[in-house]
Design a protein around this motif. Structure first.
Motif, PDB file in Angstrom:
ATOM      1  N   ASP A  89     -28.112  19.651  66.090  1.00 47.58           N
ATOM      2  CA  ASP A  89     -27.096  20.663  65.803  1.00 47.58           C
ATOM      3  C   ASP A  89     -26.412  20.485  64.448  1.00 47.58           C
ATOM      4  N   ALA A  90     -26.610  19.336  63.814  1.00 56.20           N
ATOM      5  CA  ALA A  90     -25.922  19.049  62.549  1.00 56.20           C
ATOM      6  C   ALA A  90     -26.430  19.976  61.444  1.00 56.20           C
ATOM      7  N   PRO A  91     -25.526  20.459  60.601  1.00 57.61           N
ATOM      8  CA  PRO A  91     -25.962  21.302  59.482  1.00 57.61           C
ATOM      9  C   PRO A  91     -26.800  20.495  58.497  1.00 57.61           C
ATOM     10  N   ARG A  92     -27.589  21.194  57.733  1.00 58.08           N
ATOM     11  CA  ARG A  92     -28.446  20.554  56.737  1.00 58.08           C
ATOM     12  C   ARG A  92     -27.586  19.754  55.756  1.00 58.08           C
ATOM     13  N   ALA A  93     -28.056  18.580  55.421  1.00 58.59           N
ATOM     14  CA  ALA A  93     -27.307  17.690  54.537  1.00 58.59           C
ATOM     15  C   ALA A  93     -27.231  18.248  53.122  1.00 58.59           C
ATOM     16  N   MET A  94     -26.069  18.082  52.512  1.00 59.95           N
ATOM     17  CA  MET A  94     -25.866  18.477  51.121  1.00 59.95           C
ATOM     18  C   MET A  94     -26.869  17.757  50.217  1.00 59.95           C
ATOM     19  N   GLU A  95     -27.204  16.525  50.579  1.00 55.50           N
ATOM     20  CA  GLU A  95     -28.144  15.746  49.782  1.00 55.50           C
ATOM     21  C   GLU A  95     -29.504  16.413  49.697  1.00 55.50           C
ATOM     22  N   ASP A  96     -29.922  17.088  50.776  1.00 56.14           N
ATOM     23  CA  ASP A  96     -31.233  17.734  50.785  1.00 56.14           C
ATOM     24  C   ASP A  96     -31.356  18.763  49.666  1.00 56.14           C
ATOM     25  N   THR A  97     -30.363  19.631  49.541  1.00 52.01           N
ATOM     26  CA  THR A  97     -30.429  20.656  48.494  1.00 52.01           C
ATOM     27  C   THR A  97     -30.268  20.016  47.112  1.00 52.01           C
ATOM     28  N   PHE A  98     -29.428  18.983  47.014  1.00 47.76           N
ATOM     29  CA  PHE A  98     -29.276  18.280  45.744  1.00 47.76           C
ATOM     30  C   PHE A  98     -30.607  17.667  45.319  1.00 47.76           C
ATOM     31  N   ILE A  99     -31.267  16.989  46.237  1.00 46.60           N
ATOM     32  CA  ILE A  99     -32.542  16.324  45.930  1.00 46.60           C
ATOM     33  C   ILE A  99     -33.581  17.340  45.483  1.00 46.60           C
ATOM     34  N   GLU A 100     -33.666  18.473  46.179  1.00 45.49           N
ATOM     35  CA  GLU A 100     -34.615  19.519  45.779  1.00 45.49           C
ATOM     36  C   GLU A 100     -34.366  19.951  44.340  1.00 45.49           C
ATOM     37  N   LYS A 101     -33.123  20.216  43.999  1.00 44.11           N
ATOM     38  CA  LYS A 101     -32.782  20.663  42.645  1.00 44.11           C
ATOM     39  C   LYS A 101     -33.014  19.551  41.620  1.00 44.11           C
ATOM     40  N   PHE A 102     -32.641  18.325  41.982  1.00 40.42           N
ATOM     41  CA  PHE A 102     -32.806  17.182  41.082  1.00 40.42           C
ATOM     42  C   PHE A 102     -34.279  16.953  40.766  1.00 40.42           C
ATOM     43  N   GLU A 103     -35.132  17.049  41.791  1.00 39.83           N
ATOM     44  CA  GLU A 103     -36.563  16.811  41.589  1.00 39.83           C
ATOM     45  C   GLU A 103     -37.235  17.907  40.766  1.00 39.83           C
ATOM     46  N   ASN A 104     -36.572  19.051  40.625  1.00 40.00           N
ATOM     47  CA  ASN A 104     -37.135  20.157  39.848  1.00 40.00           C
ATOM     48  C   ASN A 104     -36.729  20.136  38.374  1.00 40.00           C
ATOM     49  N   ILE A 105     -35.985  19.118  37.956  1.00 43.71           N
ATOM     50  CA  ILE A 105     -35.658  19.009  36.539  1.00 43.71           C
ATOM     51  C   ILE A 105     -36.551  17.941  35.907  1.00 43.71           C
ATOM     52  N   GLU A 106     -36.650  17.984  34.611  1.00 42.01           N
ATOM     53  CA  GLU A 106     -37.523  17.064  33.878  1.00 42.01           C
ATOM     54  C   GLU A 106     -37.094  15.603  34.084  1.00 42.01           C
ATOM     55  N   THR A 151     -33.060  11.004  34.234  1.00 44.77           N
ATOM     56  CA  THR A 151     -32.601   9.722  33.702  1.00 44.77           C
ATOM     57  C   THR A 151     -31.255   9.866  32.999  1.00 44.77           C
ATOM     58  N   LEU A 152     -31.103  10.936  32.231  1.00 45.95           N
ATOM     59  CA  LEU A 152     -29.847  11.190  31.529  1.00 45.95           C
ATOM     60  C   LEU A 152     -28.695  11.384  32.518  1.00 45.95           C
ATOM     61  N   LEU A 153     -28.931  12.191  33.568  1.00 47.07           N
ATOM     62  CA  LEU A 153     -27.898  12.411  34.584  1.00 47.07           C
ATOM     63  C   LEU A 153     -27.523  11.109  35.279  1.00 47.07           C
ATOM     64  N   LEU A 154     -28.529  10.344  35.676  1.00 47.28           N
ATOM     65  CA  LEU A 154     -28.270   9.071  36.356  1.00 47.28           C
ATOM     66  C   LEU A 154     -27.435   8.153  35.480  1.00 47.28           C
ATOM     67  N   SER A 155     -27.845   7.999  34.245  1.00 47.60           N
ATOM     68  CA  SER A 155     -27.120   7.138  33.319  1.00 47.60           C
ATOM     69  C   SER A 155     -25.679   7.612  33.126  1.00 47.60           C
ATOM     70  N   SER A 156     -25.486   8.909  32.960  1.00 55.58           N
ATOM     71  CA  SER A 156     -24.149   9.457  32.731  1.00 55.58           C
ATOM     72  C   SER A 156     -23.236   9.255  33.938  1.00 55.58           C
ATOM     73  N   VAL A 157     -23.755   9.525  35.119  1.00 61.72           N
ATOM     74  CA  VAL A 157     -22.929   9.387  36.322  1.00 61.72           C
ATOM     75  C   VAL A 157     -22.639   7.910  36.600  1.00 61.72           C
ATOM     76  N   GLN A 158     -23.601   7.035  36.341  1.00 58.71           N
ATOM     77  CA  GLN A 158     -23.339   5.601  36.495  1.00 58.71           C
ATOM     78  C   GLN A 158     -22.246   5.153  35.524  1.00 58.71           C
ATOM     79  N   ARG A 159     -22.241   5.697  34.324  1.00 57.52           N
ATOM     80  CA  ARG A 159     -21.217   5.362  33.333  1.00 57.52           C
ATOM     81  C   ARG A 159     -19.851   5.842  33.820  1.00 57.52           C
TER      82      ARG A 159
END
Length: 159
Positions: A103-120, A125-133
């Motif tokens: 019954d749980a709604p779809r996880a926010m992570e699922d849609t994030f992962i789909e969008k993240f995997e569709n970028i170069e 790498t740039l996003l990961l580095s920036s958010v880690q900073r």
């Protein structure tokens, strides 16, 4: 608006989106994001121990134990002591736990992962580095965190 102000607004928007998702999850099935993550892990492989769950979702043993206590009190999972090795305690979902997962709604992570995997890859790498900073600048680099985007009871109770 200064660049730092724009960044703080973007961070606040992310926090707000996570908060709204967490409230939706709580309203829909009565559990928090971290509780959902633990239920999903227990569901994925029968008979996991709390240590295995802790290692898998990157949360401390104390935090996972606290979450397991709450899930057990809600009758969503049970702990069963091994008949051969009494020190080993395995985790199993109850029927109510299985229904809660369904019954749980779809996880926010699922849609994030789909969008993240569709970028170069370079942009990933740039996003990961920036958010880690940003996390480092907020002195959040050492905080207990799992790969989930939900707020809620994620910390172990204080002694």
């Amino acid at each position: 608006m200064e660049k730092y102000e724009e960044l703080l607004v973007a961070i606040r928007q992310i926090i707000r989106a996570i908060d709204l998702r967490s409230k939706k999850l709580s309203k829909a099935v009565g559990i928090t994001g971290p509780q959902l993550l633990v239920l999903q892990e227990v569901s994925a492989l029968l008979g996991l121990t709390s240590k295995q769950v802790s290692d898998s979702i990157n949360l401390s043993q104390a935090t996972v134990t606290s979450i397991l206590d709450r899930l057990e009190s809600k009758e969503l999972l049970v702990r069963k002591r091994d008949s051969e090795d009494r020190r080993k305690v395995s985790l199993y979902l109850t029927d109510l736990g299985v229904e809660t997962l369904k019954d749980a709604p779809r996880a926010m992570e699922d849609t994030f992962i789909e969008k993240f995997e569709n970028i170069e890859p370079w942009e990933q790498t740039l996003l990961l580095s920036s958010v880690q900073r940003v996390a480092s600048m907020m002195n959040a680099g050492e905080l207990d965190a799992a790969p989930i985007l939900n707020l809620g009871e994620i910390h172990a109770p204080k002694d």
